[in-house]
Design an enzyme around this catalytic site. Sequence first.
Site, short mmCIF file in Angstrom:
data_model
loop_
_atom_site.label_atom_id
_atom_site.label_comp_id
_atom_site.label_asym_id
_atom_site.label_seq_id
_atom_site.Cartn_x
_atom_site.Cartn_y
_atom_site.Cartn_z
N GLY A 19 0.61 -1.21 -0.12
CA GLY A 19 0.04 -0.02 -0.44
C GLY A 19 0.65 1.50 0.09
O GLY A 19 0.57 1.93 -0.72
N ILE A 20 1.69 1.03 1.21
CA ILE A 20 2.65 2.36 1.14
C ILE A 20 3.46 2.82 0.14
O ILE A 20 3.57 3.92 -0.61
CB ILE A 20 3.01 2.71 2.35
CG1 ILE A 20 1.74 3.05 3.65
CG2 ILE A 20 4.16 3.87 2.29
CD1 ILE A 20 2.95 3.17 4.93
N ASN A 89 11.71 1.49 1.85
CA ASN A 89 9.73 1.51 2.32
C ASN A 89 10.06 -0.55 3.04
O ASN A 89 9.00 -0.67 3.28
CB ASN A 89 8.87 1.79 1.64
CG ASN A 89 7.76 1.94 1.63
OD1 ASN A 89 6.96 2.19 2.48
ND2 ASN A 89 7.21 0.45 0.94
N ALA A 90 10.47 -1.21 2.29
CA ALA A 90 10.36 -2.36 2.19
C ALA A 90 10.64 -3.10 4.19
O ALA A 90 11.18 -1.95 4.74
CB ALA A 90 11.01 -3.51 1.40
N GLY A 91 9.46 -4.02 4.84
CA GLY A 91 9.37 -4.07 6.12
C GLY A 91 8.30 -4.54 6.39
O GLY A 91 7.13 -4.75 5.90
N GLY A 150 3.06 -4.44 21.35
CA GLY A 150 2.99 -5.98 20.64
C GLY A 150 4.02 -5.69 18.98
O GLY A 150 3.43 -5.96 18.15
N TYR A 154 10.05 -4.80 16.17
CA TYR A 154 9.61 -3.68 15.18
C TYR A 154 10.28 -2.66 15.66
O TYR A 154 10.59 -1.55 14.52
CB TYR A 154 8.69 -4.10 14.85
CG TYR A 154 8.01 -3.28 13.23
CD1 TYR A 154 7.71 -3.30 12.20
CD2 TYR A 154 7.19 -1.77 14.25
CE1 TYR A 154 7.77 -1.97 11.83
CE2 TYR A 154 6.41 -0.75 13.16
CZ TYR A 154 6.71 -1.56 11.80
OH TYR A 154 5.88 -0.30 10.99
N PRO A 184 5.72 6.92 9.22
CA PRO A 184 4.32 6.72 9.17
C PRO A 184 3.72 6.52 10.69
O PRO A 184 3.91 5.87 11.21
CB PRO A 184 3.75 5.89 8.41
CG PRO A 184 5.32 5.78 7.37
CD PRO A 184 5.88 6.32 8.90
N GLY A 185 2.15 7.39 10.87
CA GLY A 185 1.89 6.79 12.03
C GLY A 185 1.12 5.59 11.48
O GLY A 185 0.90 5.10 10.61
#
Length: 250
Positions: A19-20, A89-91, A150, A154, A184-185
């Site tokens: 998406g992002i 961006n990959a994560g 949680g 990460y 990003p939030g």
Amino acid sequence: MTETETKPRVALVTGAGGGIGGAIARHLAEAGHAVAAADLDEAAAVAVAKGLPTPSIGVGVDISDSASVAAAVARVEAELGPVDVLVNNAGIDKIEPFVQSTEDTWRKVVDVNYLGTVIVTRAVLDGMVERGFGRIIHIASDAGRVGSSGEVVYSGSKGAMIAFGKALAREVATKGVTVNTVCPGPTDTALLKQVSDLSEKMFDAMRRAVPMKRIGTPDDVAPAVVFFAGEGAAFITGQTLSVSGGLTMA
């Protein structure tokens, strides 16, 4: 191409099948960049590239594997030209309490989120320095600034991306290369769906905590990347920008 025309800057976006990443690829293309949409899911990357208005390709890559990254960068350079703009961006993530997580998960998260960023950056940095121009933009997370329940490992990996970006920005500041980070939030992605699947109550609480009272969208994040990639940000480096509807003001 006439003498008065200039070749478009080439942007490599990792995780572009999601998406992002897909929104970033589209916004960069709309801003005039040639785009290499890269993703572990090559079919998804190709689909994104096909919809872009500028010369673009979809590339399969495992950013945690140096050989895979080298092959992907070589293909991008052969088909589009040297990489001028890199968007890390990959994560990946797995939403769960830290005490329930496993070492296998920790290593996968760190290998992709942090070491993957290091590997891809290193693969394109020499060329940027030689040409005297480069824009490197990391997509981290507000979890890396303030922590997130949680998402303990990460959060650590995203904090490492931020620190890596600041340190690298200092090293290459005189080379025409800038390094900045977008955080990003809560954003409407497959990752956020893990939260809603785990607890709708937790998801609603997250939404209410945002001062703007809504969850972000990929199209909210992408313009910040376009800004950092552009000429207007030439004197900005080592910065961290939250795109979170005011949730994080740090």
